[in-house]
Design an enzyme around this catalytic site. Structure first.
Site, PDB file in Angstrom:
ATOM      1  N   HIS A   7     -21.626   3.043 -37.358  1.00  0.00           N
ATOM      2  CA  HIS A   7     -20.477   3.898 -37.082  1.00  0.00           C
ATOM      3  C   HIS A   7     -19.871   3.586 -35.717  1.00  0.00           C
ATOM      4  CE1 HIS A   7     -18.800   8.060 -36.046  1.00  0.00           C
ATOM      5  NE2 HIS A   7     -18.083   7.653 -37.077  1.00  0.00           N
ATOM      6  N   GLU A  35     -18.119   0.288 -39.211  1.00  0.00           N
ATOM      7  CA  GLU A  35     -16.935   1.143 -39.274  1.00  0.00           C
ATOM      8  C   GLU A  35     -16.266   1.169 -37.919  1.00  0.00           C
ATOM      9  OE1 GLU A  35     -14.758   5.039 -38.751  1.00  0.00           O
ATOM     10  OE2 GLU A  35     -16.487   4.265 -37.652  1.00  0.00           O
ATOM     11  N   ASP A  37     -12.327   2.480 -35.813  1.00  0.00           N
ATOM     12  CA  ASP A  37     -11.099   3.282 -35.879  1.00  0.00           C
ATOM     13  C   ASP A  37      -9.968   2.487 -35.253  1.00  0.00           C
ATOM     14  OD1 ASP A  37     -12.409   5.957 -36.651  1.00  0.00           O
ATOM     15  OD2 ASP A  37     -13.516   5.388 -34.853  1.00  0.00           O
ATOM     16  N   HIS A  50     -10.900   5.884 -31.223  1.00  0.00           N
ATOM     17  CA  HIS A  50     -11.069   7.007 -32.143  1.00  0.00           C
ATOM     18  C   HIS A  50     -10.123   8.161 -31.836  1.00  0.00           C
ATOM     19  CE1 HIS A  50     -12.791  10.850 -33.527  1.00  0.00           C
ATOM     20  NE2 HIS A  50     -13.052  10.153 -34.617  1.00  0.00           N
ATOM     21  N   GLU A 109     -10.887   2.449 -40.352  1.00  0.00           N
ATOM     22  CA  GLU A 109     -10.230   3.748 -40.515  1.00  0.00           C
ATOM     23  C   GLU A 109      -8.874   3.705 -39.833  1.00  0.00           C
ATOM     24  OE1 GLU A 109     -10.442   8.484 -39.368  1.00  0.00           O
ATOM     25  OE2 GLU A 109     -12.316   7.322 -39.351  1.00  0.00           O
TER      26      GLU A 109
END
Length: 239
Positions: A7, A35, A37, A50, A109
């Site tokens: 993450h 993952e 952002d 993020h 994301e």
């Protein structure tokens, strides 16, 4: 075997969404996905970050979208985590794609709200084309309409809906958006939903799972549930 997804990179060991966190995750062969952002700088460059504002993880202030790439690159994105990472910069998505290509899957994301980052999806898709990485990523977002638009722009790239909560008819929503993946906050995900989705050909990501007991429980549901965690070592120790 359940995929271990780091993450925001290996954010338990290094500042989130930095190249150091990405490199730590890439150095562990048992981590199958990362993952990150992504937002746009003021001059339209996709960067890893993020929060919509800079204060929590940098020495800057204001919104990411209000600074140019050059201004963002001057910020210290590491010291908040530990002084050992002082001077760690905000990376561009292009840097990350170059590092990750051929090594693991990247869950990107798309960070946006309302019309905050017009053109975000198009610019990310352009980079994926340039690096030949459409088959190596998921594009996911809380903005389900944006994911539907991504599917209209490109039928090849995999997409996913991010969900916090337990909405009704979620599989129908996935079909409506043309999405391939359900990325759900793990307290709301059930064994029944995970198995139903997987049986219908939908990928399932549980996030963000850091408690070893919860990791073990979710791993027992189905071997295809991907587990997104800040602490990949905790998951890998259970294998």
């Amino acid at each position: 075997m359940n995929v271990c997804m780091a993450h925001r990179g290996w954010s338990g060991k290094a500042p989130e969404n930095t190249m150091k966190a990405i490199e730590l995750a890439l150095a562990e062969p048992a981590i199958g996905a990362i993952e990150v952002d992504v937002q746009l700088s003021r001059d339209g460059v996709p960067v890893l970050f993020h929060d919509f504002s800079l204060e929590r993880t940098t020495n800057g202030s204001g919104r990411v979208q209000d600074l140019t790439l050059a201004e963002l690159r001057e910020l210290n994105a590491g010291s908040w985590f530990d002084e050992r990472f002082a001077g760690e910069p905000i990376p561009t998505l292009e840097e990350v794609l170059a590092a990750v290509k051929g090594r693991c899957t990247l869950n990107i994301e798309l960070k946006t709200a309302a019309d905050m980052h017009p053109g975000l999806a198009e610019r990310v898709l352009t980079l994926l084309d340039r690096h030949g990485m459409k088959q190596d990523v998921y594009l996911t977002s809380f903005d389900h309409e944006l994911i539907r638009q991504v599917r209209q722009l490109d039928t090849d790239v995999k997409t996913g809906l991010i969900v916090y909560g337990r909405p009704i008819m979620i599989l129908e929503q996935l079909r409506q958006a043309g999405a391939d993946v359900l990325s759900m906050s793990y307290p709301f995900l059930t064994r029944e939903l995970a198995c139903e989705a997987i049986n219908e050909g939908v990928g399932v990501i549980a996030w963000t799972v850091d408690d070893p007991d919860a990791i073990r429980r979710i791993m027992e549901w189905h071997p295809q549930v991907q587990i997104c965690t800040n602490h990949p070592d905790r998951m890998l120790a259970l294998r």
